[in-house]
Scaffold this motif. Structure first.
Motif, PDB file in Angstrom:
ATOM      1  N   THR A 163       2.141  -6.302  -1.133  1.00 20.93           N
ATOM      2  CA  THR A 163       1.968  -5.533  -2.370  1.00 20.93           C
ATOM      3  C   THR A 163       0.531  -5.607  -2.853  1.00 20.93           C
ATOM      4  O   THR A 163      -0.074  -4.591  -3.223  1.00 20.93           O
ATOM      5  N   VAL A 164      -0.033  -6.812  -2.829  1.00 19.33           N
ATOM      6  CA  VAL A 164      -1.430  -6.994  -3.244  1.00 19.33           C
ATOM      7  C   VAL A 164      -2.357  -6.220  -2.318  1.00 19.33           C
ATOM      8  O   VAL A 164      -3.307  -5.560  -2.765  1.00 19.33           O
ATOM      9  N   GLY A 165      -2.089  -6.286  -1.003  1.00 16.33           N
ATOM     10  CA  GLY A 165      -2.911  -5.549  -0.051  1.00 16.33           C
ATOM     11  C   GLY A 165      -2.888  -4.058  -0.312  1.00 16.33           C
ATOM     12  O   GLY A 165      -3.924  -3.387  -0.267  1.00 16.33           O
ATOM     13  N   LEU A 166      -1.707  -3.521  -0.613  1.00 19.39           N
ATOM     14  CA  LEU A 166      -1.586  -2.096  -0.894  1.00 19.39           C
ATOM     15  C   LEU A 166      -2.305  -1.723  -2.190  1.00 19.39           C
ATOM     16  O   LEU A 166      -3.032  -0.724  -2.247  1.00 19.39           O
ATOM     17  N   ILE A 167      -2.114  -2.539  -3.236  1.00 24.57           N
ATOM     18  CA  ILE A 167      -2.742  -2.258  -4.537  1.00 24.57           C
ATOM     19  C   ILE A 167      -4.260  -2.251  -4.417  1.00 24.57           C
ATOM     20  O   ILE A 167      -4.945  -1.312  -4.846  1.00 24.57           O
ATOM     21  N   THR A 168      -4.794  -3.327  -3.843  1.00 28.48           N
ATOM     22  CA  THR A 168      -6.247  -3.457  -3.776  1.00 28.48           C
ATOM     23  C   THR A 168      -6.869  -2.439  -2.830  1.00 28.48           C
ATOM     24  O   THR A 168      -7.957  -1.928  -3.087  1.00 28.48           O
ATOM     25  N   SER A 169      -6.183  -2.114  -1.754  1.00 31.08           N
ATOM     26  CA  SER A 169      -6.743  -1.132  -0.821  1.00 31.08           C
ATOM     27  C   SER A 169      -6.746   0.262  -1.437  1.00 31.08           C
ATOM     28  O   SER A 169      -7.706   1.028  -1.275  1.00 31.08           O
ATOM     29  N   VAL A 170      -5.696   0.614  -2.179  1.00 33.77           N
ATOM     30  CA  VAL A 170      -5.639   1.928  -2.829  1.00 33.77           C
ATOM     31  C   VAL A 170      -6.716   2.054  -3.893  1.00 33.77           C
ATOM     32  O   VAL A 170      -7.434   3.066  -3.963  1.00 33.77           O
ATOM     33  N   THR A 171      -6.868   1.019  -4.736  1.00 33.56           N
ATOM     34  CA  THR A 171      -7.871   1.090  -5.798  1.00 33.56           C
ATOM     35  C   THR A 171      -9.281   1.159  -5.217  1.00 33.56           C
ATOM     36  O   THR A 171     -10.119   1.927  -5.692  1.00 33.56           O
ATOM     37  N   ARG A 172      -9.543   0.381  -4.178  1.00 35.94           N
ATOM     38  CA  ARG A 172     -10.893   0.389  -3.606  1.00 35.94           C
ATOM     39  C   ARG A 172     -11.161   1.653  -2.796  1.00 35.94           C
ATOM     40  O   ARG A 172     -12.310   2.096  -2.701  1.00 35.94           O
ATOM     41  N   SER A 204     -13.819  -2.601   2.462  1.00 35.88           N
ATOM     42  CA  SER A 204     -13.049  -3.646   1.789  1.00 35.88           C
ATOM     43  C   SER A 204     -11.596  -3.223   1.634  1.00 35.88           C
ATOM     44  O   SER A 204     -10.673  -4.029   1.824  1.00 35.88           O
ATOM     45  N   ALA A 205     -11.389  -1.934   1.303  1.00 33.37           N
ATOM     46  CA  ALA A 205     -10.023  -1.427   1.149  1.00 33.37           C
ATOM     47  C   ALA A 205      -9.252  -1.541   2.453  1.00 33.37           C
ATOM     48  O   ALA A 205      -8.113  -2.019   2.484  1.00 33.37           O
ATOM     49  N   VAL A 206      -9.888  -1.116   3.541  1.00 32.12           N
ATOM     50  CA  VAL A 206      -9.235  -1.195   4.848  1.00 32.12           C
ATOM     51  C   VAL A 206      -9.011  -2.653   5.238  1.00 32.12           C
ATOM     52  O   VAL A 206      -7.942  -3.032   5.727  1.00 32.12           O
ATOM     53  N   GLY A 207     -10.030  -3.488   5.005  1.00 36.04           N
ATOM     54  CA  GLY A 207      -9.922  -4.906   5.349  1.00 36.04           C
ATOM     55  C   GLY A 207      -8.819  -5.616   4.579  1.00 36.04           C
ATOM     56  O   GLY A 207      -8.062  -6.409   5.141  1.00 36.04           O
ATOM     57  N   LEU A 208      -8.708  -5.315   3.274  1.00 33.83           N
ATOM     58  CA  LEU A 208      -7.670  -5.949   2.462  1.00 33.83           C
ATOM     59  C   LEU A 208      -6.266  -5.501   2.885  1.00 33.83           C
ATOM     60  O   LEU A 208      -5.328  -6.304   2.879  1.00 33.83           O
ATOM     61  N   LEU A 209      -6.151  -4.230   3.237  1.00 34.46           N
ATOM     62  CA  LEU A 209      -4.862  -3.743   3.716  1.00 34.46           C
ATOM     63  C   LEU A 209      -4.476  -4.482   5.004  1.00 34.46           C
ATOM     64  O   LEU A 209      -3.339  -4.937   5.167  1.00 34.46           O
ATOM     65  N   ILE A 210      -5.448  -4.634   5.903  1.00 33.11           N
ATOM     66  CA  ILE A 210      -5.208  -5.373   7.153  1.00 33.11           C
ATOM     67  C   ILE A 210      -4.858  -6.826   6.847  1.00 33.11           C
ATOM     68  O   ILE A 210      -3.940  -7.406   7.449  1.00 33.11           O
TER      69      ILE A 210
END
Length: 485
Positions: free
Chosen positions: A60-69, A400-406
């Motif tokens: 959930t955190v990965g999705l949230i942070t990747s979408v916002t970034r 960063s968005a892609v990296g956080l999602l990964i």
């Protein structure tokens, strides 16, 4: 002419020659240090804070942070184009943003590290809203801060010097964040909860760092930049002329998405302690010790970046040297491992060697980007500090968005359990944390080298462009003065 008038005339003469005074250079570097304190705290710890303190599911955190970034990254070129099109009443294009935006950014930075006693959904909504506002103002500040490099002097070598020192300031600000782990551990041992610790340092690094960043306002805009009359779309589309910037951006994207496939906090806390021979430290403290011992030489090397560039034959060669060295020595480090104190030190020595050219990379990126802005002005007559340096933001955030999602999916695959301490994680997590940590970046570095090889870095061409632009600006000044008379 009075002594006071002569002094003023001499100061104007120095500025017209593009010489940046040491006082302004220091203030600019301090400002970048402050801004990067804030940015490093958010980029290094917000994901961890949400998963391990707020106890929000990692995917959930990965999705949230990747979408916002991802949205942040799309927003940045628009901000850059707006900056290029606007002039303040005093004629400045960038400097006013350095005094007006930091207090707002600082308050929002601190807000994101408060664990409000509300439901999980409400916590996510608060951070989401705070982050979106934070990024809006941060985009203007960041474009202006780095854009000042390009207008600090009309001379390429002088801009390289400015880029070197502000990169040192930015690096120093990021390095300060290392004390957080040590202080966090001490405060935890004293009975202070992580929620309180993160809130305190949200104020110290978030608000405090941004207030320090206001020091950069002392830097002057020496290169006059004509106001862009094009539409926002046309201002963005002018980037098609900037091949150097586009290639650097693509190369950085490949490198950055793999730079930290398993964030440092998870890696170092995956073991209860590390034995450094002279002492054993817990995970958080070991991260600081490792970073200091492997990064000290590289940090010092930044002071000699322009001299190294002159010796090697250009900034591009620093980039090639850095990534080639990292690929080779990271691969060797993987096979050495960190299963014993001698092995740990062997890896640290290799990573210290890697840090020498790697720490010069941002200086090279910014220097080449500033030169590319001259090239675009030479080709089109447009100065594009705003849109050009907004692409720096764009790449940082989209990668960063892609990296956080990964990261979110990697933690899920490793069966990371945020109800446990990291060193209590399962065998799958322990098995894969070392290869992901040490070899993950190599994938992006290989792709980086392929792309960066196409960048053009020709000193003779650069001197020709500078001379032509100087001639054009003198002609415009003469015509303006003639019309005024």
């Amino acid at each position: 002419m009075s002594k006071k008038e002569k002094t003023a005339e001499h100061a104007r003469s120095i500025e017209n020659k593009g010489v940046v005074s040491n006082g302004r250079l220091l203030s600019y570097a301090i400002g970048l240090a402050g801004q990067n304190m804030t940015y490093a705290y958010i980029s290094n710890w917000l994901f961890y804070f949400m998963t391990s303190v707020m106890k929000i599911n990692s995917v959930t955190v990965g999705l949230i942070t990747s979408v916002t970034r991802a949205w942040d990254s799309v927003n940045d070129p628009i901000v850059g184009a707006l900056v290029d099109k606007h002039r303040f009443k005093n004629g400045n294009k960038l400097r006013p943003y350095l005094i007006y935006t930091p207090p707002i950014i600082g308050v929002l930075s601190a807000l994101m590290f408060f664990n409000f006693p509300v439901a999980t959904g409400a916590k996510i909504a608060i951070i989401f809203a705070a982050y979106m506002l934070w990024d809006f103002f941060y985009s203007f500040q960041d474009v202006a801060l780095w854009g000042m490099v390009a207008v600090s002097s009309p001379n390429s070598h002088e801009r390289a010097k400015v880029s070197q020192w502000v990169s040192i300031g930015a690096g120093a600000g990021s390095t300060v964040i290392m004390v957080f782990q040590v202080l966090r551990s001490s405060m935890n041992n004293a009975g202070i909860s992580d929620a309180v610790v993160f809130a305190i340092f949200g104020l110290v690094f978030g608000l405090g760092g941004e207030l320090i960043s206001m020091s950069a306002h002392r830097m002057k805009e020496v290169v006059e930049t004509p106001k862009s009359e094009e539409s926002i779309f046309e201002a963005i589309f002018v980037l098609r002329h900037n091949r150097t910037l586009l290639l650097i951006s693509l190369a950085r994207f490949f490198k950055d998405i793999t730079q930290s496939l398993l964030p440092w906090a998870y890696f170092f806390e995956s073991r209860e302690s590390f034995n450094f021979g002279f002492a054993s430290f817990d995970g958080p403290t070991s991260q600081v010790v490792y970073t200091v011992l492997t990064g000290a030489i590289g940090a010092l090397a930044m002071f000699f970046a322009t001299k190294v560039s002159d010796k090697l034959g250009g900034m591009k060669r620093i980039l090639i040297l850095a990534q080639s060295t990292s690929i080779i020595l990271r691969t060797v480090s993987y096979f050495i491992g960190i299963g014993s104190t001698p092995r740990l030190y062997a890896v640290m020595i290799l990573m210290a060697i890697v840090s020498v050219p790697v720490n010069m990379m941002d200086i090279a990126h910014r220097s080449l980007t500033s030169d590319s802005i001259d090239y675009v002005e030479y080709k089109t007559g447009m100065r594009t500090e705003g849109i050009s340096f907004s692409i720096q933001n764009f790449i940082s955030k989209i990668s960063s968005a892609v990296g956080l999602l990964i990261n979110g999916f990697i933690l899920k695959w490793l069966r990371y359990d945020n109800t446990l301490k990291n060193y209590q994680q399962g065998t799958l997590f322990i098995k894969w944390q070392w290869p992901i940590f040490i070899l993950g970046p190599v994938i992006g570095q290989i792709l980086y080298l392929i792309v960066i090889s196409f960048v053009r870095d020709d000193p003779a061409e650069r001197k020709m462009i500078e001379a032509e632009l100087e001639k054009r600006r003198a002609e415009v000044k003469e015509k303006t003065e003639a019309l005024a008379n």
